[in-house]
Structure formats: C-alpha cells, structure tokens
Design a protein around this motif. Structure first.
Motif: not given
Length: 680
Positions: A343-344, A365
């Motif tokens: 995801c980051v 996030t």
C-alpha cells in the motif's frame, strides 16, 4: 524438507518492465511547482518574483460567500403590459372632463410618462427582506427585450397618482386639481402595467447566480511575490496558490525534453524497484506463483493509475477515490505483513504529484490500516457499512489534524462529502474481489470464510452421512488452526482444508472406523475382506473426495488438501497385516495412496494433524511425556518415508508445530478427577 527456490526469470521481469513503461508514460508532462510553503510560517526559499502575468484566484471561502450573497439577492422579473397602457390612454382621450377639458393634454402626457417607467401594485416591487430599495433593480421585458432598471424608478399606484396630480397642478393653479381628478375618475385610469413573472424570475436568477468571477486582482511579471524570510500571510498564500496554478497549467517544463523524460523514467524505475524489493524481502515465493504475482501487479497499477488520472482531470475529487480498497484487495489474498508495504509503495505517487500530497498519503495510509483491522470483525453483508463508517472517521480525524496545522485549506464541507462518498465506495467496490478470483484463479479470504461455515450444505451432508468423520474433521481443524498461527501460516486456508479433506468418506462411511457406529450390531465393513480389498476401499476416499469437491465447485486450492493429506504413504494397518500373512512386498503397490506430497506449510500441517488426531485415540496414557513421544514419532515417521521432502517448511517451523500439537493433545486429553460415589 525442501528449501524453496525462487528464480527471477522472464515471468517476473516482464510484469516489472510493464510497470516501468506504464509509469513512465502516465507521469505528468509538465513541471510541478518547486516551492513548499505554509501559511503562518516563514518563506524559506529565495525571494520570489513573478516570471509572468497571472490573475489572483479567489479562495473557496470567498467564492462560496459571494455565491451565497448572490443567491440571497433575487432580481424580480416583470412583463410590460402594452394593452394596459393603450386602454388607459384611450380612456383618457375620451373621458368627459366637463368644464375642465383643458387639463386633458397634461393628463395624457403625464400618463404616458408614468407608464414608460412602469406601474406596479401598491405592494411595490418584490424585493428580498432587508434589501436596500435604493440599490435594487428589476428586469422589465418590453417588445421581446428585457432590460434592468432601478427599482426606485418604478411607480406604485399611489405614487403614480401623486405624480399625475403634480404634473397637472404645475400647469393649472387656478382650481383644485385633486378634486377635479377625483370627480372625473381620472385616478381610476392608473392601473399596474408591469406584471410579475415568478417562473421567469426563478429561471433568470438560477442561470445568472453561478456567473461569478473567480479572480480578484492581477500580478504583473517581475512583481515581488514574497521575500526570503518573510512570513507567509493569508494574502501572500493566496497569491502563491494562484501563481502555482498558473505555473503548473501553462508554464510546463522549460528545459530539454530529454531530461524531463529521463526524470520521469528514473521515478518510474524507483517505484518499480521498490515494488520488487518489498515482495522479494517479505515473500519471494510469490515470484514463483505467476497468478498471485500478476494480481499484485494489477492492484499496484490500479492505485497508481487512479492517482494520476484523477490528479490530472479532476484533482478536487481526490478525496472521493476509495484508495483503501487497495488494502482490502490485498487483504483478500495475502497476509497482513504484505499489505501495508505494498500500500505504501502504491500510494507514493500521492506524495509526488497532487498539490496536497502529504496529507492525502497519510490519510489513506492510516485509513488502509484501519480498514484491514475493521474488516476482520465487520466483513459480512451489511456489516461492511460499519467498516466504511470506521474508515470515514479515520479519514475525518486525519484530515482535521492537517487542517488545524494549516496543511490543507480547501472547502471542508466538500472534502467531508467526498470522503464519505469514497468510504461508501469501499462497499460498492469490494465485490470485485470475486471477479479477481475468477480472473486469476485465486481464493480470497472471504471465500475461505464462507467455506469454513459449518452450515455449508456439503458439510451438513458430511455430518449426516459420516458423523464420525465430521467430528474428526472438526478436531483436525482446531489442531491445524493452532499450529498454523504458531508459524504464521494461513490459518483460514488450513481450516477450510481440514473441513473438506475427508469428504470422500461420505460415499462409503462405514468403511472407516470413526463411523463404525453406523453399522449397528451388524458385521463390520472389513469383515471377510482381504487386506488388499480393505486397503483399496480406504484409499478410494481420496479420488472420491476430489471428484465430490469438483462436483460442488470447491476451489482447486482446497482440492489440493484432499490430494496431499495422505501424500504417497500407505494404509499401514492393512499393509502390515498383508505382510504378516506372508504377502509379497514387491506386490504391495495397492496399499499406497496415489496422492501428492504436501508442498505448502498448510498442507504439511494438515497431514500431521490428520495423522495425530486419528492415532491419538489409541493412547492409553495421558501424560505429557507420552504425548511428546507420540508426536515426535508421528512426525519422524512422515520424514523417514519422504512425505515432507517437497514441503516448504523449515526445521524451526516444524519444531514449533510439534510443540503446539503436544500442548493441544495435553489440553484435549488431560487427566480428570474421579468423583467419589455416595456409600449411604
């Protein structure tokens, strides 16, 4: 145990090259404003002069205030009634004035003048409450043309009569004009010739209200914008915001194009490399599973391309994009330790390209972490809306945190609306998981949860036809779940595999000792059968289970547990009986399962738990030492006959599994207190 080998071959390189090319092409073709600033903080860069002329854009608050003010002032729309004027003038020309016919010319002239301005009822022009009549205007449509006119120039009926009296009295001072006008009913000739049109009033004002200027003032090339060390006030921040918009929209990149393309390519290379390294260090075995790797590539590209497209064409809608779906799409097929790093990396374009990239990156996030956590508890049906509300609250809190420190300055009402819509879109977008399952041949955690529901029709049928096997499967499931958690294997997968691994037994339940009660007082199934016949009947439950699973559309991932839970081992009881009766060891192939040796950790765990649970029923001693020796012997036996040769499990993990199973047996078969009976 076989150590997994990971080859970085063309199946890995091709998707990475694809990511690199796509990122290079979609990255912006214009330069980004290179200065960071915050209202209320010093300008830390060199003194900034305007490189070009640009307008100062109004803030959202200013536009909203003007629009609100514009909506509160409604300009009334009137239609000029020429027929009323003609009838009134005609009546004035033929009116019997008796001995005062000399005033007729003045009456007609005054009426023409009055009607040219317009006459309304004594209620007056329809103005908004509190509106200043001296500055109010009206629309008057005459001869198919509408024109604005000050409301103060329009006569009320009473004012029109007073005007008529004044005009006539100025010419005739020898008699009482007012009495004459009353007696001859001249005043009755004055009637409203402006008719209020409410429908057109609403239409005209609704069309004109959005036409607001979005600019206020102008900055010329060479003009000072802000000096080094100067505090960035609200006025300076507004000018900087305007300069930034004009710069990014119109200036573009002024250097050599090759360098700009090279910069984009380097950024694309960095993101691609990060994506590769995250997978390599967290779970490099994914590279060997083409379907799972391509799925990761797809999720990554969806997140990046969405960022670029929305930022280019509709940046104000960035709050509405359900970026948290990225985490939920990953959670469906991968462990949590993989989710956040991917995801980051997927959200990194938010840091680079949007104007308020840092707040957006942090907000989504945080929301992604919260979404994955909440989804573990609220994932069925309407409960997903609870997850969506929790995600919205996390976005809300993070947004206002940035707003309080001045890092975002957009319209808060619009931002909250967009965040709420985006949170609800998580519910709408999650069912795409089932499409991805079909596309990539994967099994999601949601599907596994459904399979683990013991109300499943296939499991209900197993319970009805082979109750002993069903209870055995439940015990194996609980043991396997504990072992899987100890080594961070997929506990959902191993639970589902345990529930279905013996479904083939329902086709011939009395063949298996755990269902012996179904035989009643009659002969046991194996009475009168030779060891070979008994072994064949028992071994058949594996291919029967595979066929039954396919008939019921179970995923291949679950069918693999049916194939591997006995591997290529033998039916030891009947095999030994055959040999003890003088059977030929070279003619013993029929005693061996034609399955597949387990490869994954989950398959190894199920094989061990299946054997241990079944054999533990024969133990007479419930001491910890007995359980320890028992588990060690079972596991050692599997290793000796080569059942774990192809397994992706380390010695350390295997030792952890053994310790968990020893403890589980101790808890399940612990000593109980013998209750004394009453003697009297």
């Amino acid at each position: 145990m076989k150590k997994p080998e990971v080859n970085i071959n063309y199946r890995v390189v091709v998707p990475l090259v694809l990511i690199f090319v796509i990122l290079t092409l979609v990255f912006p073709r214009s330069a980004k404003f290179a200065y960071d600033y915050r209202k209320g903080s010093p300008w830390t860069h060199e003194t900034l002069l305007a490189q070009f002329d640009f307008p100062i854009l109004k803030t959202e608050e200013q536009i909203r205030e003007e629009r609100s003010k514009n909506k509160s002032v409604v300009i009334p729309y009137y239609r000029y009634r020429k027929d009323v004027v003609d009838n009134s003038l005609k009546a004035a020309g033929s009116l019997d004035l008796g001995g005062y016919s000399s005033i007729r010319p003045q009456v007609v002239s005054s009426l023409e003048n009055i009607y040219s301005h317009g006459v309304v009822t004594d209620e007056g022009v329809k103005l908004d409450k509190g509106e200043d009549p001296t500055s109010a205007v009206v629309y008057i449509q005459k001869d198919k043309r509408a024109a604005k006119r000050p409301a103060s120039e329009v006569y009320k009926e009473a004012d029109a009569r007073a005007k008529l009296l004044s005009d006539v009295s100025a010419k005739h001072t020898k008699f009482n004009v007012d009495s004459v006008l009353r007696a001859t009913r001249v005043y009755d000739l004055i009637t409203p010739n402006l008719e209020y049109d409410s429908r057109t009033t609403d239409l005209v004002n609704s069309e004109s209200s959005p036409r607001l200027s979005t600019t206020q003032g102008f900055v010329s090339a060479g003009q000072l914008i802000v000096s080094e060390g100067e505090i960035v006030t609200s006025e300076i921040a507004q000018i900087l915001d305007s300069y930034k918009v004009e710069y990014e929209n119109n200036m573009g990149y002024g250097g050599p194009k090759i360098l700009f393309w090279l910069g984009n390519a380097l950024l694309a290379l960095v993101l691609t490399l990060l994506f590769f390294l995250v997978i390599y260090f967290l779970n490099k075995r994914i590279f060997s599973d083409t379907r799972r790797f391509w799925y990761l590539v797809l999720v990554f590209l969806i997140a990046v391309l969405t960022t670029m497209i929305v930022n280019k064409f509709a940046p104000k809608f960035m709050y509405m994009v359900p970026f948290t779906l990225t985490a939920l799409y990953l959670e469906a097929f991968f462990k949590n330790k993989m989710n956040l790093p991917i995801c980051v990396v997927s959200f990194m374009p938010l840091l680079i390209f949007p104007a308020n990239g840092v707040p957006l990156f942090v907000m989504f996030t945080v929301a992604s972490v919260v979404a994955v956590f909440a989804f573990k508890f609220f994932n069925q049906g309407w409960q997903q809306f609870i997850t969506a509300v929790i995600v919205f609250i996390s976005l809300l809190v993070t947004y206002f945190a940035f707003r309080f420190i001045g890092m975002v300055s957009d319209d808060p009402y619009q931002a909250l609306l967009f965040m709420f819509i985006g949170s609800m879109l998580n519910v709408a977008g999650y069912p795409l998981i089932y499409l991805f399952e079909k596309m990539f041949g994967l099994v999601s955690n949601s599907r596994l949860r459904e399979l683990c529901d013991t109300n499943n029709p296939l499991l209900r049928e197993l319970e009805r036809k082979a109750p002993g096997t069903f209870q055995h499967s439940l015990q194996v499931m609980n043991m396997a779940d504990a072992a899987a958690r100890a080594i961070e294997a997929n506990s959902l997968l191993v639970r589902a595999g345990a529930l279905y691994h013996d479904i083939g037994k329902m086709l011939n339940p009395t063949c298996f000792i755990e269902n012996d009660s179904l035989s009643g007082n009659g002969p046991h199934y194996h009475d009168g059968l030779s060891p070979k016949e008994s072994a064949a009947a028992i071994i058949k439950h594996v291919p029967d289970g595979v066929e039954l699973a396919r008939e019921n559309n179970l995923p291949e991932l679950i069918i693999d547990f049916i194939r591997t839970h006995h591997g290529t081992s033998n039916t030891r009881y009947f095999y030994n009986k055959y040999l003890n009766e003088g059977g030929d060891p070279t003619d013993a192939d029929c005693f061996f399962y034609k399955g597949v040796k387990p490869r994954s950790k989950e398959q190894v765990i199920l094989m061990l738990c299946d054997s241990i649970e079944a054999a533990a029923r024969t133990l007479k001693d419930n001491s910890p030492e007995t359980f320890s020796e028992f588990v060690e012997n079972i596991v050692e036996g599997k290793i000796i006959i080569g059942q774990l040769d192809e397994a992706d499990i380390s010695i350390r993990q295997l030792n952890l599994v053994k310790e968990v199973l020893k403890g589980y047996l101790s808890q399940m078969y612990h000593e109980r207190v013998v209750y004394p009976t009453r003697t009297n």
